[in-house]
Design a protein around this motif. Structure first.
Motif, short mmCIF file in Angstrom:
data_model
loop_
_atom_site.label_atom_id
_atom_site.label_comp_id
_atom_site.label_asym_id
_atom_site.label_seq_id
_atom_site.Cartn_x
_atom_site.Cartn_y
_atom_site.Cartn_z
N VAL A 168 13.93 -61.69 -21.65
CA VAL A 168 13.94 -61.79 -23.11
C VAL A 168 15.28 -61.27 -23.61
N VAL A 169 15.89 -62.03 -24.52
CA VAL A 169 17.16 -61.64 -25.13
C VAL A 169 16.89 -61.28 -26.58
N MET A 170 17.45 -60.15 -27.03
CA MET A 170 17.16 -59.68 -28.38
C MET A 170 18.25 -58.75 -28.88
N ARG A 171 18.17 -58.36 -30.13
CA ARG A 171 19.06 -57.35 -30.66
C ARG A 171 18.88 -56.04 -29.91
N GLY A 172 19.96 -55.29 -29.85
CA GLY A 172 19.87 -54.00 -29.17
C GLY A 172 18.86 -53.06 -29.81
N GLY A 173 18.65 -53.17 -31.12
CA GLY A 173 17.72 -52.29 -31.81
C GLY A 173 16.31 -52.83 -31.92
N ILE A 228 21.14 -69.52 -28.39
CA ILE A 228 20.02 -68.57 -28.32
C ILE A 228 20.53 -67.14 -28.33
N ARG A 229 21.53 -66.87 -27.48
CA ARG A 229 22.05 -65.50 -27.36
C ARG A 229 22.64 -65.00 -28.68
N HIS A 230 23.29 -65.89 -29.42
CA HIS A 230 23.92 -65.47 -30.67
C HIS A 230 22.94 -65.47 -31.84
N TYR A 231 21.95 -66.36 -31.79
CA TYR A 231 21.03 -66.44 -32.93
C TYR A 231 20.22 -65.16 -33.10
N VAL A 232 19.84 -64.52 -32.01
CA VAL A 232 19.01 -63.32 -32.12
C VAL A 232 19.74 -62.19 -32.84
N LEU A 233 21.04 -62.29 -32.99
CA LEU A 233 21.80 -61.29 -33.75
C LEU A 233 21.63 -61.48 -35.25
N HIS A 234 21.21 -62.68 -35.65
CA HIS A 234 21.14 -63.00 -37.07
C HIS A 234 19.73 -62.94 -37.63
N GLU A 235 18.73 -63.03 -36.76
CA GLU A 235 17.34 -62.88 -37.17
C GLU A 235 16.68 -61.97 -36.15
N ASN A 236 15.69 -61.24 -36.57
CA ASN A 236 15.03 -60.31 -35.65
C ASN A 236 14.08 -61.10 -34.74
N ALA A 237 14.67 -62.03 -33.98
CA ALA A 237 13.90 -62.92 -33.11
C ALA A 237 14.23 -62.58 -31.66
N VAL A 238 13.48 -63.19 -30.75
CA VAL A 238 13.75 -63.04 -29.32
C VAL A 238 14.03 -64.41 -28.73
N GLY A 239 14.86 -64.43 -27.69
CA GLY A 239 15.15 -65.66 -26.96
C GLY A 239 14.89 -65.45 -25.49
N ARG A 247 24.87 -60.46 -19.61
CA ARG A 247 25.46 -59.15 -19.36
C ARG A 247 25.29 -58.31 -20.62
N GLU A 248 25.04 -57.02 -20.41
CA GLU A 248 24.90 -56.12 -21.56
C GLU A 248 26.19 -56.13 -22.37
N SER A 249 26.06 -56.19 -23.68
CA SER A 249 27.24 -56.15 -24.55
C SER A 249 27.77 -54.73 -24.61
N ALA A 250 29.09 -54.60 -24.71
CA ALA A 250 29.72 -53.28 -24.73
C ALA A 250 29.26 -52.45 -25.92
N ASP A 251 28.99 -53.11 -27.05
CA ASP A 251 28.60 -52.38 -28.25
C ASP A 251 27.09 -52.22 -28.38
N GLY A 252 26.34 -52.69 -27.39
CA GLY A 252 24.89 -52.55 -27.42
C GLY A 252 24.19 -53.44 -28.42
N SER A 253 24.90 -54.45 -28.95
CA SER A 253 24.30 -55.31 -29.97
C SER A 253 23.24 -56.25 -29.41
N VAL A 254 23.38 -56.60 -28.11
CA VAL A 254 22.41 -57.50 -27.47
C VAL A 254 21.79 -56.78 -26.28
N ALA A 255 20.48 -56.93 -26.14
CA ALA A 255 19.77 -56.35 -25.00
C ALA A 255 18.93 -57.44 -24.35
N PHE A 256 18.61 -57.26 -23.08
CA PHE A 256 17.70 -58.19 -22.42
C PHE A 256 16.83 -57.42 -21.45
N ARG A 257 15.57 -57.85 -21.38
CA ARG A 257 14.59 -57.21 -20.51
C ARG A 257 13.78 -58.28 -19.80
#
Length: 299
Positions: A168-173, A228-239, A247-257
């Motif tokens: 699952v790909v999502m915002r870091g928060g 998909i990876r970029h859209y989850v930054l704009h809406e609180n959605a999951v991809g 790869r984990e983003s350096a700023d923690g903006s994107v997370a995946f589990r």
């Protein structure tokens, strides 16, 4: 090579489905192209094309001739690369059909590593869905395929296989980012973004959802994993994606589990070639490098 020119013209007509369009592509007049193909058909003893509304298409004899031409080109490329190896300087061209997930990180690293040792080798990389990648092998348009969850595997010789869990790909928060793994039902309860049905990730998700008597209802369906990876930054959605493309983003903006294997079984990322084909040296050696790198990914 001049003796193969007529075959190249036949391929151009087959590709375009039109004598006129093929003549334009090959910088000939339509009459000159037609005469050349007619002469070949007379010498060969069989027509190669059948007329259909709006153009022409290969008949069974034409398909056999085109297959022979492509196999001949492959054999010539293999011999050329072997001769180049005799001089101690590897040359050649490697063509790869691959899933999108290989583009951001894995393939650029592997190609650059290979070319650092063999700068005379060039590459072409074509993004293909899992069914189209197998077709590319059968038509000799690609030497290698590296795809997630191939469809048919009829003429596909598996060189290496590595399991990949759906992530699952999502915002870091996002609340789900605090979990070591997530359940599929939790994802489906969220606004979600999904690849379309041609892709292996979607195939695994749809199969798992049916087992739960659920279905995917994406707010956005796309053929682009980058979207998909970029859209989850704009809406609180999951991809959804496989980890070789993440790869984990350096700023923690994107997370995946990972999605729990209790819900979605891992799929197979498979490196393969056309069964029975002897690859050119450059392609065969690059396939060996990819197999070793995939082994490291699995480890």
């Amino acid at each position: 090579m001049k003796h193969l020119y007529t075959f190249a013209l036949i391929e151009a007509v087959a590709r375009s489905g039109s004598m006129r369009k093929a003549a334009e592509d090959m910088n000939l007049t339509a009459s000159a192209l037609n005469r050349r193909i007619r002469r070949f058909e007379e010498e060969f003893g069989s027509d190669l094309f059948e007329r259909i509304p709006g153009g022409v298409r290969l008949n069974p004899a034409g398909e056999m001739v085109l297959h022979h031409y492509r196999a001949t080109l492959s054999d010539i490329a293999r011999v050329q690369s072997q001769v180049a190896d005799l001089s101690g300087e590897r040359r050649g061209h490697v063509s790869i059909a691959c899933s999108q997930a290989l583009l951001p990180y894995f393939l650029p690293e592997q190609i650059a590593r290979y070319r650092a040792e063999h700068p005379g080798v060039t590459f072409s990389v074509k993004v293909r869905d899992r069914a189209r990648a197998e077709q590319e092998l059968a038509s000799y348009d690609s030497d290698l395929a590296l795809v997630f969850e191939p469809v048919y595997l009829v003429d596909f010789e598996v060189l290496h296989l590595v399991p990949q869990r759906v992530h699952v790909v999502m915002r870091g928060g996002h609340p789900l980012a605090a979990r070591p793994e997530v359940r599929l039902r939790e994802c489906l309860d969220q606004p979600h973004v999904a690849p379309d049905a041609r892709y292996g990730v979607r195939h695994l998700l749809d199969f798992a959802a049916r087992r739960m008597r659920r279905q995917l209802d994406p707010v956005l369906e796309t053929e682009s994993f980058e979207l998909i990876r970029h859209y989850v930054l704009h809406e609180n959605a999951v991809g959804f994606q496989i980890p070789i493309g993440l790869r984990e983003s350096a700023d923690g903006s994107v997370a995946f589990r990972p999605v729990s294997e209790r819900d979605v079984a891992p799929g197979s990322l498979i490196l393969g070639q056309l069964r029975g084909r002897t690859l050119p040296v450059a392609s065969a050696r690059f396939a060996m490098q990819l197999a070793a790198a995939l082994q490291d990914v699995a480890a």
